[in-house]
Enzyme design. Structure first.
Site, PDB file in Angstrom:
ATOM      1  N   GLU A 249       0.874  -1.171   0.000  1.00  0.00           N
ATOM      2  CA  GLU A 249       0.000   0.000   0.000  1.00  0.00           C
ATOM      3  C   GLU A 249       0.907   1.215   0.000  1.00  0.00           C
ATOM      4  O   GLU A 249       1.642   1.458   0.957  1.00  0.00           O
ATOM      5  CB  GLU A 249      -0.912   0.044   1.222  1.00  0.00           C
ATOM      6  CG  GLU A 249      -1.859   1.235   1.162  1.00  0.00           C
ATOM      7  CD  GLU A 249      -2.375   1.679   2.517  1.00  0.00           C
ATOM      8  OE1 GLU A 249      -2.929   2.791   2.588  1.00  0.00           O
ATOM      9  OE2 GLU A 249      -2.202   0.938   3.497  1.00  0.00           O
ATOM     10  N   CYS A 283      -2.391   8.398   3.278  1.00  0.00           N
ATOM     11  CA  CYS A 283      -2.367   8.200   1.828  1.00  0.00           C
ATOM     12  C   CYS A 283      -3.757   8.264   1.217  1.00  0.00           C
ATOM     13  O   CYS A 283      -3.895   8.401   0.008  1.00  0.00           O
ATOM     14  CB  CYS A 283      -1.678   6.886   1.482  1.00  0.00           C
ATOM     15  SG  CYS A 283      -2.289   5.484   2.410  1.00  0.00           S
TER      16      CYS A 283
END
Length: 483
Positions: A249, A283
């Site tokens: 990720e 993020c």
């Protein structure tokens, strides 16, 4: 100041090296602990311990592993306030978000424990007589879990709970900037006799040394890493030596599209939360806004009022703080530099645009930029701070095209009361997640995954759990003596 140790094969041990990394409180710039700067030999010891424990652990009945994972969540809950305080101290979260992260970690262990009885294979018909095809799901093996600094407890839970319930052993590497919550969690592991030695190991150090050594190790079977695109690229390169599976990720550049049919009250509150959550350091944060030209003036005015009403303070000293510090001096300087570059390129600062008024700490004021164009650096590169650039669009086609025009593909959002618009955006945006009329944050039963440079594989829910499994097929012939 607390001095930590490595945790390998059920024991606290000193690093083979004799170097230390200091951990700072980003709100005060004071040293709060130090961790060993681990070596390649330390990694070798940790992986060896995990590999040695793998067979026993994967043969442990699923239900027993599930009970252990559930108990880990319960133990975190018993120490909830301690974890909240440590998280605020090392990462600078406001109290609401810090308590929410710890509660989410607790929930994650409990949720994943429920999958113990749901790891299932298949039986499919064969083309041959007297044969069945059995499809098994088995643990992938030793997992290297590399945890970032921005959600150190939640992402620890993502990696540890999923690895343990699926029958994998794990070597965990917390961020060198926020290791203290992981150290506190390790105390829980150490106090649970039902967890065999070597199933869980923790090693600290730099990403370049520890992360790359883990990723290139022949006895590591999956690297689950959350971090930057640059770090993910290095992990992939290292993992390629052994064709090791990677679960990554990485960064994001989430567009928020506000159409002419949006409810601005919902859009403003959601964008506010999606941009300023964790001081802009997630993020999935909204990173750029595309608003229909008919709604732009009102949206900017409302967002500006909300941004300016935020309290910027040390969250451990002020529970009402909305925004805390950035994690480091480097992060503060990077955000400051990006805003300056945007202004040099023609952007207008509507509010903020400068460091906080505090005498200590890495504070940056919540900032809104207008008069930006889609090709500006601040619209293309991840900011990772409390700054939101806003631009306008005329047609939905234009907004979707610009939203997709990025090398990232993690999260995105759209605000509209028109179902047709919402469905178009959901179907045409190329992102792993799209949030409709709500803030950007995932659920444990969903699936958190990115496209393009935002990563490979994913986490959460059934699909995230299955990333820790491999498939084995058995072709079972049997005798049929019937005449």
């Amino acid at each position: 100041m607390q001095t930590h140790q490595l945790y390998i094969n059920g024991q606290y041990i000193e690093s083979e090296g004799n170097e230390w990394i200091k951990v700072l409180n980003p709100a005060t710039e004071q040293v709060i602990s130090q961790i060993p700067k681990g070596t390649k030999n330390d990694v070798e010891s940790a992986v060896s311990a995990a590999a040695g424990a793998q067979k026993e652990w994967e043969l442990t009945p699923n239900i027993e592993r599930g009970k252990i994972v559930r108990k880990l969540g319960d133990q975190i809950e018993e120490n909830r306030e301690k974890f909240i305080d440590l998280l605020q101290e090392e990462q600078g979260k406001d109290y609401e978000l810090a308590s929410g992260e710890i509660d989410l970690a607790i929930d994650y262990f409990r949720y994943m424990s429920e999958w113990a009885r749901r790891i299932e294979g298949d039986v499919v018909p064969s083309d041959r007589p007297n044969e069945n095809i059995f499809i098994y799901k088995k643990p992938i093996g030793v997992v290297a879990g590399i945890v970032p600094w921005n959600f150190p407890m939640f992402i620890l839970a993502r990696k540890v709970a999923t690895a343990l319930v699926t029958g994998c052993t794990i070597v965990l590497k917390p961020s060198q900037q926020t290791p203290n919550t992981a150290m506190e969690f390790t105390k829980i592991i150490d106090g649970m006799e039902e967890i065999p030695k070597g199933v869980y190991n923790l090693i600290t150090g730099t990403g370049s040394e520890i992360g790359n050594t883990l990723a290139s190790h022949k006895n590591v079977h999956m690297i689950s890493m959350t971090g930057s695109v640059g770090a993910g690229t290095k992990v992939m390169e290292a993992a390629a030596q052994n064709i090791t599976k990677v679960n990554l990720e990485l960064g994001g550049k989430a567009p928020a599209i506000v159409t002419a049919n949006a409810d601005l009250d919902i859009a403003v509150e959601s964008i506010l939360t999606s941009r300023l959550a964790n001081n802009g350091q997630a993020c999935t944060n909204a990173e750029r806004v595309y608003v229909h030209e008919s709604k732009a003036e009102e949206l900017i005015e409302q967002l500006k009022s909300k941004f300016e009403s935020c309290t910027l303070a040390n969250p451990r000293e002020n529970k009402d703080a909305d925004v805390g510090p950035l994690v480091s001096q480097d992060r503060l300087e990077e955000v400051e530099s990006m805003v300056k570059q945007a202004v040099d390129e023609g952007a207008k600062v509507e509010t903020g645009g400068e460091r906080g008024d505090q005498d200590q700490g890495y504070f940056y004021k919540p900032t809104i930029l207008t008069n930006v164009t889609h090709d500006m650096t601040i619209m293309q590169e991840e900011i990772f701070g409390p700054v939101i650039p806003i631009t306008t669009f005329n047609t939905l086609d234009e907004a979707i095209e610009k939203g997709n025009d990025t090398e990232y593909g993690l999260s995105s959002s759209v605000y509209t009361d028109d179902l047709n618009e919402a469905m178009r955006v959901v179907n045409e945006l190329k992102f792993g997640e799209t949030y409709v009329n709500r803030e950007n944050f995932e659920e444990v039963q969903g699936y958190h995954a990115g496209m393009r440079k935002s990563g490979l594989g994913g986490a959460d829910g059934k699909h995230g759990m299955e990333d820790f499994l491999v498939t084995q097929v058995a072709y079972m012939q049997y005798k049929n003596d019937k005449k």
